[in-house]
Design a protein around this motif. Sequence first.
Motif, PDB file in Angstrom:
ATOM      1  N   ASP A 438       0.840  -1.202   0.000  1.00 67.44           N
ATOM      2  CA  ASP A 438       0.000   0.000   0.000  1.00 67.44           C
ATOM      3  C   ASP A 438       0.879   1.257   0.000  1.00 67.44           C
ATOM      4  OD1 ASP A 438      -2.056  -1.821   0.261  1.00 67.44           O
ATOM      5  OD2 ASP A 438      -2.061  -1.673   2.464  1.00 67.44           O
ATOM      6  N   GLY A 439       1.932   1.228  -0.789  1.00 60.19           N
ATOM      7  CA  GLY A 439       2.798   2.402  -0.934  1.00 60.19           C
ATOM      8  C   GLY A 439       3.728   2.651   0.242  1.00 60.19           C
ATOM      9  N   GLU A 440       3.726   1.747   1.216  1.00 52.01           N
ATOM     10  CA  GLU A 440       4.586   1.942   2.401  1.00 52.01           C
ATOM     11  C   GLU A 440       5.597   0.823   2.492  1.00 52.01           C
ATOM     12  OE1 GLU A 440       2.977   2.076   6.407  1.00 52.01           O
ATOM     13  OE2 GLU A 440       1.348   3.323   5.642  1.00 52.01           O
ATOM     14  N   THR A 441       6.797   1.148   2.983  1.00 50.50           N
ATOM     15  CA  THR A 441       7.770   0.070   3.205  1.00 50.50           C
ATOM     16  C   THR A 441       7.408  -0.596   4.525  1.00 50.50           C
ATOM     17  OG1 THR A 441       9.405   1.433   2.149  1.00 50.50           O
ATOM     18  CG2 THR A 441      10.240  -0.422   3.414  1.00 50.50           C
ATOM     19  N   ARG A 442       7.407  -1.902   4.521  1.00 48.37           N
ATOM     20  CA  ARG A 442       7.121  -2.582   5.783  1.00 48.37           C
ATOM     21  C   ARG A 442       8.194  -3.632   6.063  1.00 48.37           C
ATOM     22  NH1 ARG A 442       2.899  -7.627   5.186  1.00 48.37           N
ATOM     23  NH2 ARG A 442       3.896  -8.450   3.331  1.00 48.37           N
ATOM     24  N   THR A 443       8.408  -3.897   7.348  1.00 47.92           N
ATOM     25  CA  THR A 443       9.251  -5.017   7.746  1.00 47.92           C
ATOM     26  C   THR A 443       8.302  -6.139   8.097  1.00 47.92           C
ATOM     27  OG1 THR A 443      10.875  -3.527   8.651  1.00 47.92           O
ATOM     28  CG2 THR A 443      10.958  -5.786   9.436  1.00 47.92           C
ATOM     29  N   VAL A 444       8.594  -7.315   7.537  1.00 53.99           N
ATOM     30  CA  VAL A 444       7.702  -8.437   7.810  1.00 53.99           C
ATOM     31  C   VAL A 444       8.530  -9.678   8.120  1.00 53.99           C
ATOM     32  CG1 VAL A 444       7.372  -8.738   5.305  1.00 53.99           C
ATOM     33  CG2 VAL A 444       5.837  -9.888   6.858  1.00 53.99           C
ATOM     34  N   MET A 445       8.132 -10.362   9.197  1.00 50.93           N
ATOM     35  CA  MET A 445       8.806 -11.609   9.564  1.00 50.93           C
ATOM     36  C   MET A 445       7.948 -12.746   9.009  1.00 50.93           C
ATOM     37  SD  MET A 445      11.520 -10.682  11.137  1.00 50.93           S
ATOM     38  CE  MET A 445      12.199 -11.993  12.111  1.00 50.93           C
ATOM     39  N   ARG A 446       8.469 -13.399   7.973  1.00 47.80           N
ATOM     40  CA  ARG A 446       7.677 -14.435   7.298  1.00 47.80           C
ATOM     41  C   ARG A 446       7.914 -15.803   7.944  1.00 47.80           C
ATOM     42  NH1 ARG A 446       5.853 -12.158   2.450  1.00 47.80           N
ATOM     43  NH2 ARG A 446       7.033 -10.298   1.881  1.00 47.80           N
ATOM     44  N   PHE A 447       7.554 -15.911   9.210  1.00 45.54           N
ATOM     45  CA  PHE A 447       7.703 -17.195   9.899  1.00 45.54           C
ATOM     46  C   PHE A 447       6.724 -18.219   9.344  1.00 45.54           C
ATOM     47  CE2 PHE A 447       8.653 -14.314  13.655  1.00 45.54           C
ATOM     48  CZ  PHE A 447      10.004 -14.604  13.709  1.00 45.54           C
ATOM     49  N   HIS A 448       7.142 -19.484   9.339  1.00 42.61           N
ATOM     50  CA  HIS A 448       6.181 -20.553   9.088  1.00 42.61           C
ATOM     51  C   HIS A 448       5.128 -20.474  10.200  1.00 42.61           C
ATOM     52  CE1 HIS A 448       4.448 -24.546   8.931  1.00 42.61           C
ATOM     53  NE2 HIS A 448       5.020 -24.720   7.759  1.00 42.61           N
ATOM     54  N   PRO A 449       3.821 -20.615   9.862  1.00 41.99           N
ATOM     55  CA  PRO A 449       2.792 -20.462  10.905  1.00 41.99           C
ATOM     56  C   PRO A 449       3.038 -21.320  12.151  1.00 41.99           C
ATOM     57  CG  PRO A 449       1.763 -20.604   8.742  1.00 41.99           C
ATOM     58  CD  PRO A 449       3.243 -20.819   8.526  1.00 41.99           C
ATOM     59  N   ARG A 450       3.584 -22.527  11.971  1.00 45.42           N
ATOM     60  CA  ARG A 450       3.828 -23.370  13.153  1.00 45.42           C
ATOM     61  C   ARG A 450       4.857 -22.738  14.087  1.00 45.42           C
ATOM     62  NH1 ARG A 450       5.530 -29.291  11.776  1.00 45.42           N
ATOM     63  NH2 ARG A 450       5.255 -29.618  14.010  1.00 45.42           N
ATOM     64  N   ALA A 452       5.576 -19.310  14.174  1.00 38.50           N
ATOM     65  CA  ALA A 452       5.285 -17.911  14.519  1.00 38.50           C
ATOM     66  C   ALA A 452       4.963 -17.781  16.003  1.00 38.50           C
ATOM     67  CB  ALA A 452       4.109 -17.426  13.676  1.00 38.50           C
ATOM     68  N   PRO A 453       5.568 -16.799  16.696  1.00 34.58           N
ATOM     69  CA  PRO A 453       5.311 -16.667  18.138  1.00 34.58           C
ATOM     70  C   PRO A 453       3.862 -16.328  18.442  1.00 34.58           C
ATOM     71  CG  PRO A 453       6.954 -15.030  17.397  1.00 34.58           C
ATOM     72  CD  PRO A 453       6.605 -15.863  16.209  1.00 34.58           C
ATOM     73  N   VAL A 454       3.269 -15.470  17.615  1.00 31.01           N
ATOM     74  CA  VAL A 454       1.841 -15.154  17.788  1.00 31.01           C
ATOM     75  C   VAL A 454       1.131 -15.713  16.563  1.00 31.01           C
ATOM     76  CG1 VAL A 454       0.147 -13.300  18.029  1.00 31.01           C
ATOM     77  CG2 VAL A 454       2.436 -13.041  19.046  1.00 31.01           C
ATOM     78  N   LYS A 455       0.116 -16.525  16.803  1.00 25.49           N
ATOM     79  CA  LYS A 455      -0.522 -17.218  15.677  1.00 25.49           C
ATOM     80  C   LYS A 455      -1.550 -16.334  14.967  1.00 25.49           C
ATOM     81  CE  LYS A 455       1.725 -20.899  16.751  1.00 25.49           C
ATOM     82  NZ  LYS A 455       3.028 -21.026  16.102  1.00 25.49           N
ATOM     83  N   ALA A 456      -2.226 -15.498  15.735  1.00 24.80           N
ATOM     84  CA  ALA A 456      -3.247 -14.652  15.118  1.00 24.80           C
ATOM     85  C   ALA A 456      -3.491 -13.438  15.995  1.00 24.80           C
ATOM     86  CB  ALA A 456      -4.543 -15.436  14.949  1.00 24.80           C
ATOM     87  N   ALA A 457      -3.942 -12.356  15.339  1.00 27.30           N
ATOM     88  CA  ALA A 457      -4.369 -11.172  16.094  1.00 27.30           C
ATOM     89  C   ALA A 457      -5.856 -10.978  15.841  1.00 27.30           C
ATOM     90  CB  ALA A 457      -3.589  -9.953  15.639  1.00 27.30           C
ATOM     91  N   ILE A 458      -6.570 -10.589  16.893  1.00 28.18           N
ATOM     92  CA  ILE A 458      -8.013 -10.367  16.770  1.00 28.18           C
ATOM     93  C   ILE A 458      -8.237  -8.869  16.963  1.00 28.18           C
ATOM     94  CG2 ILE A 458     -10.296 -10.901  17.743  1.00 28.18           C
ATOM     95  CD1 ILE A 458      -7.455 -13.338  18.026  1.00 28.18           C
ATOM     96  N   GLU A 501       5.364  -7.113  11.637  1.00 28.83           N
ATOM     97  CA  GLU A 501       6.732  -6.974  12.138  1.00 28.83           C
ATOM     98  C   GLU A 501       7.106  -8.080  13.124  1.00 28.83           C
ATOM     99  OE1 GLU A 501       7.503  -3.160  13.867  1.00 28.83           O
ATOM    100  OE2 GLU A 501       9.574  -3.190  13.169  1.00 28.83           O
ATOM    101  N   ILE A 502       6.089  -8.656  13.774  1.00 26.23           N
ATOM    102  CA  ILE A 502       6.415  -9.764  14.688  1.00 26.23           C
ATOM    103  C   ILE A 502       6.048 -11.121  14.060  1.00 26.23           C
ATOM    104  CG2 ILE A 502       6.253  -8.320  16.757  1.00 26.23           C
ATOM    105  CD1 ILE A 502       3.533  -9.681  17.332  1.00 26.23           C
ATOM    106  N   GLY A 503       5.585 -11.068  12.798  1.00 28.20           N
ATOM    107  CA  GLY A 503       5.412 -12.309  12.050  1.00 28.20           C
ATOM    108  C   GLY A 503       4.110 -13.045  12.290  1.00 28.20           C
ATOM    109  N   THR A 504       3.068 -12.344  12.741  1.00 19.63           N
ATOM    110  CA  THR A 504       1.764 -13.000  12.969  1.00 19.63           C
ATOM    111  C   THR A 504       1.141 -13.361  11.615  1.00 19.63           C
ATOM    112  OG1 THR A 504       1.534 -11.594  14.888  1.00 19.63           O
ATOM    113  CG2 THR A 504      -0.460 -12.731  14.146  1.00 19.63           C
ATOM    114  N   PRO A 505       0.902 -14.639  11.353  1.00 14.38           N
ATOM    115  CA  PRO A 505       0.473 -15.001   9.985  1.00 14.38           C
ATOM    116  C   PRO A 505      -0.956 -14.572   9.625  1.00 14.38           C
ATOM    117  CG  PRO A 505       0.742 -16.976  11.356  1.00 14.38           C
ATOM    118  CD  PRO A 505       1.175 -15.820  12.188  1.00 14.38           C
ATOM    119  N   PHE A 506      -1.838 -14.457  10.653  1.00 16.42           N
ATOM    120  CA  PHE A 506      -3.242 -14.141  10.343  1.00 16.42           C
ATOM    121  C   PHE A 506      -3.772 -13.046  11.263  1.00 16.42           C
ATOM    122  CE2 PHE A 506      -2.459 -18.735   9.977  1.00 16.42           C
ATOM    123  CZ  PHE A 506      -2.546 -18.860   8.595  1.00 16.42           C
ATOM    124  N   CYS A 507      -4.562 -12.134  10.663  1.00 24.35           N
ATOM    125  CA  CYS A 507      -5.315 -11.179  11.491  1.00 24.35           C
ATOM    126  C   CYS A 507      -6.800 -11.411  11.202  1.00 24.35           C
ATOM    127  CB  CYS A 507      -4.964  -9.738  11.113  1.00 24.35           C
ATOM    128  SG  CYS A 507      -3.324  -9.252  11.639  1.00 24.35           S
TER     129      CYS A 507
END
Length: 548
Positions: A438-450, A452-458, A501-507
Amino acid sequence: MDMEKIVSLCKRKGFIFQASEIYGGINGFWDYGPLGVELKRNIKDAWWNDMVRNPPPGPDGEEIVMVGLDSALIQNPKVWVASGHVATFADPTRKCSGCGKFTRADQLWEILAQCEWMNSLIQEFTPVTGQIDTPRLMKWAQGKGKKLAPNLALVKNPQVVLSFLATRVNGQPDAPPELMEMTRYFATEQLHATGLQDPCPLCGGPLGEPKPFTLMFETHAGTEKSDDTKVYLRPETAQGIFVNFKNVVDSSRVKPPFGIAQVGKAFRNEITPRNYTFRSREFEQMEIEFFCKPEDSMKWYAYWRDVRKAWYTKLGIKSEKLKPREQGEKELAFYSKACTDIEYLFPFSEETQELEGIAHRGAYDLTQHQNASGKDLSYFDEAAWAVYDKSAFKGDKKREQEEKAKFRYIPHVIEPSAGADRFTLAVLCEAYSEDTMDGETRTVMRFHPRLAPVKAAILPLVNRDGMPEIAEKLYRELKRDWNVQFDDGGAIGRRYRRQDEIGTPFCFTIDGQTLVDQTVTIRYRDDGKQERLPLSEVANKLREALRP
Ligand code: GAP
């Protein structure tokens, strides 16, 4: 990729901290923060699940038998005598006569390549052609050199050093000195008396002859501090498994082929801890000792080598960065028939580095412990003896004993030995990426979902109209099974970035539409794609994505 960026993110987001940081840290020790501890735990859990509870079928499609163990960190010191660690678990080290500090001798040039003074000095000459610009080197010696490498011969006595070097360069114009030789000239003040010297990576001073330095940490068990109470912090988890071989066989009804697995801390007083957590003094291992018949051992070696490589790939390590390296005959221990190191291309090095070793250890360890303890650690193949045709020697006790003895053997061992911290570091390096969304630079941690420290954000889209209540209910349901976060702070785009940034695979976003039709938005970390999903399907969706 820049290692500094990864290190900075790890601190900023709570993956890894320097141990005792508020006291200036302690070299070779690291603490895992709130996200780091989840990541490392997920790695250890994935290993335990995939290797111990549910390993892939064997070479002939058979079920693999694995059991676990948790042995003490401190064992009877006789264990380490029998294993050979007391006599030989040492690295060659060299003492600097300038600063008095030690450097690991067999990795000197790798360490020099990363040190500050060397990287500064290398800018001042042309290592490929051996060209030297004397005034420029003189300027370095009197300026930056004084600060960075005060004991380097070039800094202490530049005229003499540069005249020796000029004689060499001019004397053999067709064979200019390579970088290593040039560096040795820079480190040598009295060429005729000492010959070329190797410099200390810390201060540039000359290094002494290599001497062995034992890597085991010593302490004392009990109130007295004497040789009789001296004990060692274990330098590997493996020996705890070998010394329990008989206990496990007698208590668990396992028979070869089978494996014993252990995850736990190991300690090594590394001479030069470096490359972030890669070489630490306290670290965790995930080790398997797989016991089998001697004649089947190469089959099991190939099985574990392939299974272990596939495991890293399955968890998201790209194959071009993963290199299994079969050790050459000269590299192998005298008792070993084969060994493969699984190596990974970390950003701090141009060469791949060891993540894990899969070693064929023959009968070495059990034999050593049998000889030293006087306890029989052989295995008698009861099942094979029971069906053996005994008619030819029926009633002949002596012959029967001779035949029976052939069914007793010391099992051979295949040892896949992995480092939990090294794999955690590889996962962090592999996951780190920057892109534009979306026109912004982002840092993303592409952890495998298994992993990833946080699995999802609600996320409730806005804090009204009943959205927070629905979101909170979903959050409470999901957190019973997984580490999930509830976040209602700030614009939705910012909240997505925080999770990237912390690699959460799903929101999962609760929005106006949720109030109408009980669906939520699922937003994927890697490409930002969004879809709608019935609220009632969220847990299933997550379960499916996290399934081994
Ligand atoms: N029982 C065999 C054994 O300990 P090793 O190659 O010395 O073999 C196995 O260690 C693994 O332990 C390595 O592949 C590495 O992942 C990890 N490891 C060893 N030394 C380490 C250190 N100083 N810091 C972090 N991990 C280390």
